[in-house]
Design a protein around this motif. Structure first.
Motif, PDB file in Angstrom:
ATOM      1  N   THR A  49      79.114  92.951 -28.430  1.00  0.00           N
ATOM      2  CA  THR A  49      80.189  91.781 -29.389  1.00  0.00           C
ATOM      3  C   THR A  49      81.021  91.326 -28.706  1.00  0.00           C
ATOM      4  N   ALA A  50      81.615  92.325 -27.810  1.00  0.00           N
ATOM      5  CA  ALA A  50      83.085  91.796 -27.163  1.00  0.00           C
ATOM      6  C   ALA A  50      82.610  90.828 -26.011  1.00  0.00           C
ATOM      7  N   LEU A  51      81.453  91.077 -25.289  1.00  0.00           N
ATOM      8  CA  LEU A  51      81.113  90.190 -24.268  1.00  0.00           C
ATOM      9  C   LEU A  51      80.564  88.779 -25.004  1.00  0.00           C
ATOM     10  N   ALA A  52      79.997  88.829 -25.931  1.00  0.00           N
ATOM     11  CA  ALA A  52      79.447  87.353 -26.517  1.00  0.00           C
ATOM     12  C   ALA A  52      80.694  86.653 -27.374  1.00  0.00           C
ATOM     13  N   GLU A  53      81.304  87.283 -27.874  1.00  0.00           N
ATOM     14  CA  GLU A  53      82.413  86.602 -28.748  1.00  0.00           C
ATOM     15  C   GLU A  53      83.971  86.519 -28.507  1.00  0.00           C
ATOM     16  N   LEU A  54      84.238  87.326 -27.545  1.00  0.00           N
ATOM     17  CA  LEU A  54      85.746  87.401 -27.214  1.00  0.00           C
ATOM     18  C   LEU A  54      86.015  85.981 -26.118  1.00  0.00           C
ATOM     19  N   GLY A  55      86.616  85.225 -26.846  1.00  0.00           N
ATOM     20  CA  GLY A  55      87.096  83.878 -26.095  1.00  0.00           C
ATOM     21  C   GLY A  55      88.165  84.095 -24.875  1.00  0.00           C
ATOM     22  N   VAL A  56      87.839  84.651 -23.799  1.00  0.00           N
ATOM     23  CA  VAL A  56      88.787  84.823 -22.750  1.00  0.00           C
ATOM     24  C   VAL A  56      89.655  83.474 -22.329  1.00  0.00           C
ATOM     25  N   PRO A  57      90.726  83.229 -22.416  1.00  0.00           N
ATOM     26  CA  PRO A  57      91.453  82.140 -22.056  1.00  0.00           C
ATOM     27  C   PRO A  57      91.242  81.929 -20.752  1.00  0.00           C
ATOM     28  N   GLU A  58      91.219  80.596 -20.306  1.00  0.00           N
ATOM     29  CA  GLU A  58      90.930  80.355 -18.698  1.00  0.00           C
ATOM     30  C   GLU A  58      92.398  80.668 -18.015  1.00  0.00           C
ATOM     31  N   GLU A  59      93.674  80.468 -18.549  1.00  0.00           N
ATOM     32  CA  GLU A  59      94.986  80.929 -18.003  1.00  0.00           C
ATOM     33  C   GLU A  59      95.233  82.417 -17.797  1.00  0.00           C
ATOM     34  N   ALA A  60      94.431  83.288 -18.516  1.00  0.00           N
ATOM     35  CA  ALA A  60      94.445  84.658 -18.436  1.00  0.00           C
ATOM     36  C   ALA A  60      94.454  85.276 -16.928  1.00  0.00           C
ATOM     37  N   PRO A  61      95.401  86.039 -16.781  1.00  0.00           N
ATOM     38  CA  PRO A  61      95.406  86.734 -15.292  1.00  0.00           C
ATOM     39  C   PRO A  61      93.962  87.439 -14.961  1.00  0.00           C
ATOM     40  N   ARG A  62      93.654  86.618 -13.722  1.00  0.00           N
ATOM     41  CA  ARG A  62      92.207  87.210 -13.003  1.00  0.00           C
ATOM     42  C   ARG A  62      92.030  88.597 -13.122  1.00  0.00           C
ATOM     43  N   PHE A  63      92.808  89.366 -12.884  1.00  0.00           N
ATOM     44  CA  PHE A  63      92.830  90.783 -12.787  1.00  0.00           C
ATOM     45  C   PHE A  63      92.465  91.516 -14.311  1.00  0.00           C
ATOM     46  N   PHE A  64      93.135  91.125 -15.182  1.00  0.00           N
ATOM     47  CA  PHE A  64      92.805  91.428 -16.459  1.00  0.00           C
ATOM     48  C   PHE A  64      91.295  90.872 -17.137  1.00  0.00           C
ATOM     49  N   LYS A  65      91.123  89.740 -16.514  1.00  0.00           N
ATOM     50  CA  LYS A  65      89.701  89.125 -16.973  1.00  0.00           C
ATOM     51  C   LYS A  65      88.544  89.972 -16.326  1.00  0.00           C
ATOM     52  N   THR A  66      88.852  90.093 -14.929  1.00  0.00           N
ATOM     53  CA  THR A  66      88.085  90.880 -14.432  1.00  0.00           C
ATOM     54  C   THR A  66      87.823  92.477 -14.726  1.00  0.00           C
ATOM     55  N   SER A  67      88.837  93.059 -15.124  1.00  0.00           N
ATOM     56  CA  SER A  67      88.841  94.375 -15.699  1.00  0.00           C
ATOM     57  C   SER A  67      88.136  94.569 -16.964  1.00  0.00           C
ATOM     58  N   PHE A  68      88.455  93.319 -17.965  1.00  0.00           N
ATOM     59  CA  PHE A  68      87.759  93.353 -19.074  1.00  0.00           C
ATOM     60  C   PHE A  68      86.164  93.340 -19.069  1.00  0.00           C
ATOM     61  N   TYR A  69      85.864  92.197 -18.162  1.00  0.00           N
ATOM     62  CA  TYR A  69      84.331  92.228 -18.239  1.00  0.00           C
ATOM     63  C   TYR A  69      83.706  93.300 -17.382  1.00  0.00           C
ATOM     64  N   LEU A  70      84.426  93.953 -16.437  1.00  0.00           N
ATOM     65  CA  LEU A  70      83.987  94.856 -15.682  1.00  0.00           C
ATOM     66  C   LEU A  70      83.677  96.382 -16.711  1.00  0.00           C
ATOM     67  N   PHE A  71      84.608  96.481 -17.232  1.00  0.00           N
ATOM     68  CA  PHE A  71      84.873  97.768 -18.018  1.00  0.00           C
ATOM     69  C   PHE A  71      83.913  97.660 -19.454  1.00  0.00           C
ATOM     70  N   THR A  72      83.720  96.235 -19.899  1.00  0.00           N
ATOM     71  CA  THR A  72      82.860  96.175 -20.799  1.00  0.00           C
ATOM     72  C   THR A  72      81.487  96.292 -20.583  1.00  0.00           C
ATOM     73  N   VAL A  73      81.018  95.857 -19.393  1.00  0.00           N
ATOM     74  CA  VAL A  73      79.816  95.840 -18.874  1.00  0.00           C
ATOM     75  C   VAL A  73      79.353  97.520 -18.548  1.00  0.00           C
ATOM     76  N   ILE A  74      80.387  98.080 -18.118  1.00  0.00           N
ATOM     77  CA  ILE A  74      80.131  99.520 -17.773  1.00  0.00           C
ATOM     78  C   ILE A  74      79.778 100.291 -19.145  1.00  0.00           C
ATOM     79  N   THR A  75      80.699  99.919 -19.997  1.00  0.00           N
ATOM     80  CA  THR A  75      80.449 100.564 -21.279  1.00  0.00           C
ATOM     81  C   THR A  75      79.032 100.330 -21.948  1.00  0.00           C
TER      82      THR A  75
END
Length: 190
Positions: free
Chosen positions: A48-74
């Motif tokens: 649900t987090a992968l499909a529904e969370l709208g990550v803003p384009e201006e969000a810092p790349r480190f946190f976007k990468t971390s969010f997607y990486l850890f969500t996929v690992i989970t």
């Protein structure tokens, strides 16, 4: 007459040993089913987090990468846990019921051996889920609120770790304390 009594005694012993092993089989089956259910729930949250969370384009790349990486690992860890527990809960009792004589021992022992990889996968998924939530804090919140949210999640993770270790130590059965059925197996195999 004595030989018949001996055979009856051995038969009763074997039946009682099978009853004990069946209790153990049911215990493992229920535990794996419970862990698999929780893993499925967490995997659903991740998807649900992968499909529904709208990550803003201006969000810092480190946190976007971390969010997607850890969500996929989970998602990967918890799906591994769901699949493993499903396989164990289906094939373990299937072997015990339909296999050759002695299969219940092989099934119970196999279920016991699979516990570590299931719990490792489940635990890694939990840790990764919390790390994804920390990254989401930094993506979705103002920095001052993100700091507070991150500290709360880190504190929660520390408490999970601390109490998990304490509970594990409280209920851990050491190798020399565990009930062993080898002596019974040897007695009725003669």
């Amino acid at each position: 007459m004595l030989n018949a009594d001996k055979e009856l005694l051995l038969s009763n012993l074997k039946q009682n040993a099978l009853t004990l092993r069946e209790k153990e089989l049911n215990f493992f089956n229920e535990n794996f089913a419970a862990v698999g259910t929780q893993a499925a729930l967490i995997a659903g949250f991740s998807m649900t987090a992968l499909a529904e969370l709208g990550v803003p384009e201006e969000a810092p790349r480190f946190f976007k990468t971390s969010f997607y990486l850890f969500t996929v690992i989970t998602l990967a860890c918890e799906l591994h846990c769901v699949c493993s527990t499903t396989f164990i809960c289906v094939w373990g009792p299937g072997l015990a019921l339909r296999g050759p004589d002695g299969s219940i021992n092989r099934a119970v022992d196999g279920m016991m051996e699979e516990r570590d990889q299931v719990f490792f996968s489940f635990g890694a998924g939990i840790i990764s889920f919390i790390l994804a939530a920390i990254a989401a804090c930094w993506i979705l919140m103002d920095p001052d609120v993100a700091v507070l949210g991150s500290l709360i999640l880190i504190g929660g993770l520390c408490l999970i770790w601390r109490y998990g270790r304490r509970i594990h130590a409280r209920f851990k059965i050491r190798e020399n304390e565990a009930v062993d059925f080898n002596d019974i197996d040897k007695m009725h195999m003669r």
